[in-house]
Design a protein around this motif. Structure first.
Motif, PDB file in Angstrom:
ATOM      1  N   UNK A  13      29.265  -1.045  58.663  1.00  0.00           N
ATOM      2  CA  UNK A  13      29.822  -1.379  57.354  1.00  0.00           C
ATOM      3  C   UNK A  13      31.326  -1.197  57.286  1.00  0.00           C
ATOM      4  N   UNK A  14      31.921  -0.428  58.186  1.00  0.00           N
ATOM      5  CA  UNK A  14      33.380  -0.302  58.193  1.00  0.00           C
ATOM      6  C   UNK A  14      34.060  -1.599  58.639  1.00  0.00           C
ATOM      7  N   UNK A  15      33.304  -2.518  59.197  1.00  0.00           N
ATOM      8  CA  UNK A  15      33.842  -3.838  59.539  1.00  0.00           C
ATOM      9  C   UNK A  15      34.029  -4.710  58.301  1.00  0.00           C
ATOM     10  N   UNK A  16      33.408  -4.320  57.197  1.00  0.00           N
ATOM     11  CA  UNK A  16      33.406  -5.119  55.975  1.00  0.00           C
ATOM     12  C   UNK A  16      34.546  -4.692  55.055  1.00  0.00           C
ATOM     13  N   UNK A  17      35.551  -5.513  54.919  1.00  0.00           N
ATOM     14  CA  UNK A  17      36.668  -5.190  54.034  1.00  0.00           C
ATOM     15  C   UNK A  17      36.272  -5.344  52.563  1.00  0.00           C
ATOM     16  N   UNK A  25      40.245   1.125  55.720  1.00  0.00           N
ATOM     17  CA  UNK A  25      40.432   1.115  57.162  1.00  0.00           C
ATOM     18  C   UNK A  25      41.268  -0.081  57.594  1.00  0.00           C
ATOM     19  N   UNK A  26      40.990  -1.237  57.053  1.00  0.00           N
ATOM     20  CA  UNK A  26      41.753  -2.433  57.404  1.00  0.00           C
ATOM     21  C   UNK A  26      43.232  -2.261  57.051  1.00  0.00           C
ATOM     22  N   UNK A  27      43.515  -1.620  55.910  1.00  0.00           N
ATOM     23  CA  UNK A  27      44.897  -1.428  55.474  1.00  0.00           C
ATOM     24  C   UNK A  27      45.619  -0.331  56.251  1.00  0.00           C
ATOM     25  N   UNK A  28      44.857   0.518  56.945  1.00  0.00           N
ATOM     26  CA  UNK A  28      45.443   1.661  57.632  1.00  0.00           C
ATOM     27  C   UNK A  28      45.140   1.670  59.124  1.00  0.00           C
ATOM     28  N   UNK A  29      44.994   0.477  59.697  1.00  0.00           N
ATOM     29  CA  UNK A  29      44.728   0.374  61.130  1.00  0.00           C
ATOM     30  C   UNK A  29      45.204  -0.971  61.657  1.00  0.00           C
TER      31      UNK A  29
END
Length: 130
Positions: A13-17, A25-29
């Protein structure tokens, strides 16, 4: 094996923005690319759970991201993964550094591994959670 890494391997689920933790996570990686590790993947209901297992002959597939500030990002994600003082032990997941296979060789990455029994859950033999 090291116990620190600027990289995180994500497979669920961390793949889902579309959820706030995936968006954070997308904004900080920074996306590095695809990877996999030897293990088993299960459908736990609304999310997957992976186990590292070098003997099973299967792979868990996902993406690797680089974390400019690993402590900040991981401390934000840990409660989402059921890790921390606000959660009962044993925690639902553990966060460990393991070797992830990439097209350029092995890369040590943090990964959230499932930490509860999987009796009754469906194994995802493809190793890909969609």
């Amino acid at each position: 094996m090291t116990s620190h890494s600027p990289y995180l391997f994500i497979y669920g689920t961390l793949l889902d923005s579309g959820n706030r933790f995936g968006a954070f996570l997308q904004a900080n990686s920074k996306l590095i690319g695809a990877g996999s590790f030897s293990g088993r993947l299960y459908d736990i209901g609304h999310y997957p759970g992976a186990f590292f297992d070098e003997t099973c002959g299967l792979k868990v597939h996902g993406q690797i991201v680089e974390l400019p500030d690993p402590d900040k990002v991981l401390s934000y994600l840990d409660p989402y993964e059921g890790i921390g003082p606000e959660n009962e032990e044993p925690y639902e997941y553990t966060r460990e550094v393991i070797s992830i296979e990439t097209e350029n060789g092995l890369l040590n990455c943090w990964v959230y591994l499932y930490n509860h029994p999987v009796n009754g859950y469906r194994q995802i033999l493809s190793g890909k959670y969609v």
